[in-house]
Motif scaffolding. Structure first.
Motif, mmCIF file in Angstrom:
data_model
loop_
_atom_site.group_PDB
_atom_site.id
_atom_site.type_symbol
_atom_site.label_atom_id
_atom_site.label_comp_id
_atom_site.label_asym_id
_atom_site.label_seq_id
_atom_site.Cartn_x
_atom_site.Cartn_y
_atom_site.Cartn_z
ATOM 1 N N LEU A 23 0.728 -1.520 0.072
ATOM 2 C CA LEU A 23 -0.039 0.097 -0.079
ATOM 3 C C LEU A 23 0.830 1.398 -0.122
ATOM 4 C CD1 LEU A 23 -2.602 -1.006 2.600
ATOM 5 C CD2 LEU A 23 -3.284 -0.680 0.204
ATOM 6 N N SER A 32 -3.302 4.478 3.661
ATOM 7 C CA SER A 32 -3.958 3.581 4.556
ATOM 8 C C SER A 32 -4.798 2.529 3.615
ATOM 9 C CB SER A 32 -5.020 4.450 5.141
ATOM 10 O OG SER A 32 -6.127 4.947 4.281
ATOM 11 N N LEU A 33 -5.360 1.474 4.505
ATOM 12 C CA LEU A 33 -6.325 0.573 3.579
ATOM 13 C C LEU A 33 -7.309 1.022 2.560
ATOM 14 C CD1 LEU A 33 -6.830 -2.554 2.878
ATOM 15 C CD2 LEU A 33 -7.777 -2.763 5.033
ATOM 16 N N GLU A 43 -11.710 4.022 7.597
ATOM 17 C CA GLU A 43 -10.612 3.680 8.158
ATOM 18 C C GLU A 43 -10.695 2.853 9.319
ATOM 19 O OE1 GLU A 43 -7.927 4.963 7.016
ATOM 20 O OE2 GLU A 43 -8.609 6.174 5.345
ATOM 21 N N SER A 58 -8.007 0.189 12.233
ATOM 22 C CA SER A 58 -7.004 0.074 13.018
ATOM 23 C C SER A 58 -6.494 -1.076 12.943
ATOM 24 C CB SER A 58 -7.102 0.716 14.374
ATOM 25 O OG SER A 58 -7.942 -0.167 15.161
ATOM 26 N N LEU A 59 -5.610 -1.541 11.862
ATOM 27 C CA LEU A 59 -4.910 -2.722 11.759
ATOM 28 C C LEU A 59 -3.393 -2.543 11.658
ATOM 29 C CD1 LEU A 59 -7.050 -4.740 9.088
ATOM 30 C CD2 LEU A 59 -6.552 -5.266 11.391
ATOM 31 N N LYS A 93 0.250 -2.665 9.685
ATOM 32 C CA LYS A 93 0.539 -2.549 8.342
ATOM 33 C C LYS A 93 0.524 -3.896 7.476
ATOM 34 C CE LYS A 93 2.162 -0.667 4.719
ATOM 35 N NZ LYS A 93 1.255 0.056 3.866
ATOM 36 N N GLU A 131 -3.051 -4.799 6.965
ATOM 37 C CA GLU A 131 -3.305 -4.087 5.962
ATOM 38 C C GLU A 131 -3.202 -4.608 4.352
ATOM 39 O OE1 GLU A 131 -2.629 -0.004 6.578
ATOM 40 O OE2 GLU A 131 -4.155 0.391 7.483
ATOM 41 N N ASP A 132 -1.973 -4.790 4.281
ATOM 42 C CA ASP A 132 -1.458 -5.413 3.156
ATOM 43 C C ASP A 132 -2.268 -6.717 2.814
ATOM 44 O OD1 ASP A 132 0.420 -3.459 2.685
ATOM 45 O OD2 ASP A 132 2.135 -4.452 3.554
ATOM 46 N N PHE A 177 -5.882 -5.980 1.630
ATOM 47 C CA PHE A 177 -5.637 -5.520 0.410
ATOM 48 C C PHE A 177 -5.645 -6.436 -0.688
ATOM 49 C CE2 PHE A 177 -3.552 -3.121 -3.134
ATOM 50 C CZ PHE A 177 -4.305 -2.266 -3.497
ATOM 51 N N GLU A 184 -15.031 -1.101 10.777
ATOM 52 C CA GLU A 184 -14.613 -1.563 12.198
ATOM 53 C C GLU A 184 -15.890 -1.598 13.200
ATOM 54 O OE1 GLU A 184 -11.193 -0.703 15.533
ATOM 55 O OE2 GLU A 184 -10.870 -0.201 13.364
ATOM 56 N N GLU A 221 0.485 -8.048 14.227
ATOM 57 C CA GLU A 221 1.069 -8.539 12.888
ATOM 58 C C GLU A 221 1.696 -9.656 12.910
ATOM 59 O OE1 GLU A 221 3.292 -5.541 11.013
ATOM 60 O OE2 GLU A 221 3.728 -6.621 9.154
#
Length: 343
Positions: free
Chosen positions: A209, A213-214, A239, A241-242, A244, A247-248, A251, A276, A341
Motif C-alpha cells: 500500500l 491507508s487500507l 478507516e 486500525s490494523l 501494516k 492491511e497488506d 488489500f 470496524e 501483525e
C-alpha cells in the motif's frame, strides 16, 4: 604406563636422596654404620636392599595413585566439556571438578550458548533477507509482466473488441443469420478475454500500500476498476486500525476477490464494505453474479478462495463464503483489531 614409570623413577630418586641425607645426618662418616646396610640381612636380603625395595614400591604406589587421580580428573573434565558441546551443562551441588574450574566451565558454557544463539540469529536474519530479496524480485517481475501485458495484449484485445463491435453495427445485419451469430459469439469471446486480462492485471499488481491507508488503497483500486469494467461498483470504506502487515493482507484479499468476480461472476453489481465494529475489522464483497454451490469442490476449493482463506488465517482472522447459484456470492473476512501483525 610411561607416565607411571617416569613418576616412579622421579619419586624414588627423591626418596633415596632424602633417605641418604637423613642417614648421613645420623651416621656421618661412621663406616661401621654404613657397612651394616649390606652386611646385615633379613630373609637373605641386606637391610639396604629392603630399604630400596620399600621406597621403590612406595614410590610406585604413589605414582599409580597420582596417575589414577589425573585420569579421573581428565575424564570428569572431558565429560563436562561434552555436556557443554551438547548444550546440557547444568549447575549441580555435587560438583565433579574443583570450584575454580567449575566456574570457568560455566563461563565457557555461557559463551558457547551465546555464540550458538548469535549464529542462529545470523542464520535467521540471512534467511529473512534472502526471502525479502526473493519477494522483491517477484514483485518487480509481476510489475514488469503487468506492464507488458497492458501495453501489448490488453491493447490488442481492446482494439479487436472495438473492431468487432463496429463491424457488428455496420455490416452485421447484412450477413446471413449464421454468420451474425458467429460474429456476435466472437465479440463475446474477445470481451471475455478482456475481462480475463483485466483480472490478471489486477492480480499481478503489487500488494504494498506504500504510504496509503487500507481505505485509501482500496478506493484508488476501485476508481481504477470503474474505468475498465462493465459492472456497477458500490463501496463503503472506513478507516480501520490494523497493523501494516494485516492491511497488506486485506488489500491482497480484496484484489483476489475482485479478480475472481471479474473472471467468473458475470455480475452487473458489486458491493464492497470495509468497517470496524465491536473489535472486528470486517471486509465484505458481495456480487449479484451467477454464484456457485458451496458443496461443489471445484468452486469451494478453487485457488483464489484458498488464497483468501489462507491470508485471513495468517492475520488471525476468519473467512466465510456464502454463494447461491444464479443469485450471487458473499465473501466476508473478519479480523480482530487487537491481533498483532503476523510475521
Amino acid at each position: 604406563m610411561t607416565k607411571v614409570i617416569l613418576r616412579t623413577l622421579f619419586l624414588a630418586t627423591i626418596s633415596f636422596a632424602l633417605l641418604a641425607m637423613i642417614l648421613y645426618m645420623l651416621w656421618g662418616e661412621n663406616v661401621a654404620q654404613w657397612e651394616m646396610l649390606y652386611e646385615k640381612n633379613y630373609a637373605n636380603l641386606p637391610y639396604g636392599a629392603w630399604m630400596l625395595i620399600f621406597f621403590g614400591g612406595f614410590s610406585l604406589l604413589i605414582a599409580m595413585w597420582s596417575n589414577s587421580l589425573t585420569i579421573q580428573k581428565e575424564n570428569q573434565l572431558t565429560k563436562q566439556l561434552n555436556l557443554i558441546l551438547e548444550g546440557q551443562f547444568q549447575t549441580t551441588k555435587k560438583r565433579m571438578v574443583s570450584k575454580k574450574n567449575f566456574k570457568k566451565l560455566q563461563a565457557i558454557d555461557d559463551l558457547v550458548q551465546t555464540q550458538k544463539k548469535s549464529l542462529q540469529r545470523l542464520t535467521n536474519d540471512h534467511a529473512n533477507i534472502q526471502e525479502k530479496e526473493v519477494q522483491e524480485r517477484l514483485i518487480q517481475e509481476r510489475q514488469r509482466l503487468a506492464r507488458e501485458l497492458h501495453d501489448s495484449v490488453s491493447q490488442q484485445l481492446f482494439a479487436a473488441s472495438m473492431l468487432l463491435s463496429a463491424t457488428n453495427e455496420t455490416i452485421g445485419e447484412t450477413l446471413p443469420e449464421a454468420n451474425q451469430k458467429q460474429l456476435q459469439q466472437t465479440e463475446k469471446i474477445v470481451q471475455q478475454a478482456q475481462l480475463e486480462m483485466r483480472a490478471l492485471l489486477l492480480h499481478l499488481r503489487p500488494i504494498a500500500l506504500k504510504n496509503k491507508s487500507l481505505a485509501q488503497g482500496l478506493q484508488d483500486l476501485l476508481d481504477e476498476l470503474r474505468q475498465k469494467v462493465y459492472f456497477n461498483i458500490q463501496e463503503r470504506l472506513e478507516e480501520v486500525s490494523l497493523p501494516k502487515g494485516a492491511e497488506d493482507h486485506v488489500f491482497r484479499i480484496a484484489q483476489e476477490t475482485l479478480s475472481n468476480t471479474l473472471r467468473h461472476a458475470k455480475a452487473t453489481e458489486v458491493q464492497l464494505l470495509l468497517v470496524e465494529r465491536n473489535g472486528l475489522v470486517i471486509f465484505r464483497l458481495q456480487d449479484n453474479g451467477v454464484g456457485f454451490s458451496i458443496q461443489d469442490d471445484d468452486h469451494a476449493g478453487s485457488y483464489g478462495l484458498r488464497n483468501v482463506e489462507e491470508r485471513a488465517v495468517e492475520i488471525g482472522g476468519t473467512c466465510k463464503v456464502v454463494s447461491i447459484p444464479e443469485q450471487g456470492t458473499i465473501i466476508e473476512v473478519q479480523i480482530p483489531v487487537e491481533q498483532e501483525e503476523t510475521k
